[in-house]
Design a protein around this motif. Structure first.
Motif, PDB file in Angstrom:
ATOM      1  N   ALA A 116      80.103   3.281  79.527  1.00 17.37           N
ATOM      2  CA  ALA A 116      80.570   3.942  78.303  1.00 17.37           C
ATOM      3  C   ALA A 116      79.503   4.844  77.718  1.00 17.37           C
ATOM      4  O   ALA A 116      79.813   5.910  77.168  1.00 17.37           O
ATOM      5  N   HIS A 120      79.980   8.652  76.520  1.00 18.76           N
ATOM      6  CA  HIS A 120      79.763   8.963  75.102  1.00 18.76           C
ATOM      7  C   HIS A 120      78.500   9.782  74.848  1.00 18.76           C
ATOM      8  O   HIS A 120      78.242  10.163  73.704  1.00 18.76           O
ATOM      9  N   GLY A 286      84.382   7.844  70.414  1.00 19.36           N
ATOM     10  CA  GLY A 286      83.519   6.889  71.076  1.00 19.36           C
ATOM     11  C   GLY A 286      82.242   6.561  70.343  1.00 19.36           C
ATOM     12  O   GLY A 286      81.441   5.781  70.866  1.00 19.36           O
ATOM     13  N   THR A 307      85.908   9.593  74.089  1.00 15.79           N
ATOM     14  CA  THR A 307      85.626   8.866  75.322  1.00 15.79           C
ATOM     15  C   THR A 307      85.981   9.675  76.563  1.00 15.79           C
ATOM     16  O   THR A 307      85.360   9.507  77.610  1.00 15.79           O
TER      17      THR A 307
END
Length: 373
Positions: A116, A120, A286, A307
């Motif tokens: 992630a 991000h 995000g 995201t």
């Protein structure tokens, strides 16, 4: 509804020499119109056409975001996982004691870099527009973002990057671009497939985007950068993008057509992405408040990073924007956004590098907004 004034604006900019050529694509009320204008090269005779492939630069990033979310939807990728599972080069990263520190003045990372974080732009590594030791080292090692994709192989590039410390603790800040290129390496290793094959299988193929790829040997326009004496060649028609790349970069390596980019953003707007990818996941903000504040230094006020690896407008700060507007811009002179509240997708692809934040297509976006608002 017609877009004659919008098309006339771009025609005039081509005639005045701002762009050698350009293609505009707009979708409104269920109808898509593509308008090519100008030529493939300054002083050339060959016209730009609706299927001319442009170097879309950072407009590549949302394609990478959707590809990653496709793998996550199939259970092949956990966005919360430590990237070191696939990228051992990034296990136990070191972090500068402060952003301008010497490369040896480091502390251990307080937590791992996650998948992630790459989406991000919160992995702790990215664009440095300063005179810091790390900025110089990234430039010398050819891992700093630039107008051309990396010339090293994916593994070599990642090794060079991983030998340097992070700018920030993972999750503590926001730094542009590099996460997308790290993501490119990760997706290939997760699947044992090339990024090109993954993209064709999971995104461009199902959406019918036949003009989106990493190279084209036959139809490229010349890419220019503004110079003291006018437009200067940055990449010729038979240059970097005319042959298979050493590194299939989702940060900025794709070619695409205006129609393809318009259809791609339209698929997000319609929640019609393939592979179980939901528009709500692509467009999810995000960032934490602190990360968003850091991002707005680069993105501008009222914006965040979603995201799906694209910009999302949270508050209207420019007269051509709307809340919920999403898309992104590429430094090679490309810009693509969707305004769901206006039922508008618009794309401008050109061959002229932008020289800074005040050298973008603001007139284009104001005209597009005014045509439907």
């Amino acid at each position: 509804m017609t877009f004659s004034e919008l098309f006339a604006l771009v025609d005039r900019q081509v005639a005045e020499g701002r762009y050698p050529g350009a293609v505009v694509a707009v979708r409104h009320a269920g109808t898509t119109t593509v308008h090519p204008t100008g030529t493939l090269a300054v002083g050339g005779a060959d016209p730009v056409t609706v299927d001319t492939p442009f170097r879309v630069a950072s407009v590549s990033k949302p394609f990478g975001g959707v590809l990653a979310l496709s793998l996550a939807a199939d259970g092949l990728l956990d966005l919360d996982a430590d990237v070191a599972r696939w990228l051992p080069e990034l296990a136990d990263p070191q972090v500068l004691a402060h952003p301008d520190a010497e490369l040896t003045d480091v502390v251990p990372a307080q937590r791992p870099i996650t998948v992630a974080d790459l989406l991000h732009m919160t992995a702790g590594t990215g664009l440095r527009m300063d005179e810091s030791p790390l900025a110089h080292a990234m430039w010398e090692r050819q891992v700093s973002p630039g107008p051309l994709p990396p010339s090293a192989s994916a593994d070599e590039w990642l090794g060079r990057l991983a030998a340097l410390p992070l700018s920030d603790q993972p999750g503590a800040g926001w730094r542009y671009h590099t996460g997308s290129d790290v993501l490119s390496v990760l997706l290939a290793r997760v699947t044992g497939r090339s990024v090109a094959d993954l993209l064709a299988e999971r995104v461009t193929g199902p959406l019918g985007l036949t003009g989106t790829r990493f190279w084209d040997a036959d139809r490229l326009p010349v890419q220019y950068a503004p110079g003291d004496d006018g437009l200067e060649v940055l990449d010729p028609a038979d240059g970097v993008w005319s042959r298979p790349p050493a590194f299939e970069s989702l940060g900025g390596g794709l070619l695409s057509t205006a129609g393809d980019v318009c259809a791609f953003l339209g698929a997000i707007a319609d929640d019609a992405l393939p592979g179980g990818v939901r528009a709500a996941d692509v467009l999810r903000d995000g960032l934490t408040d602190g990360q968003r504040a850091a991002a707005q230094t680069f993105l501008g006020p009222g914006r965040t990073w979603a995201t799906g690896n694209l910009e999302l407008t949270l508050e209207v700060t420019d007269p051509w924007t709307t809340t919920g507007r999403f898309g992104w811009t590429g430094g090679t002179g490309t810009s693509a956004y969707c305004d769901p509240s206006l039922d508008l997708v618009a794309v401008l692809l050109t061959q002229r590098m932008m020289t800074g934040s005040h050298d973008g297509p603001e007139e284009f976006w104001q005209a597009a907004h005014d045509a439907v608002a």
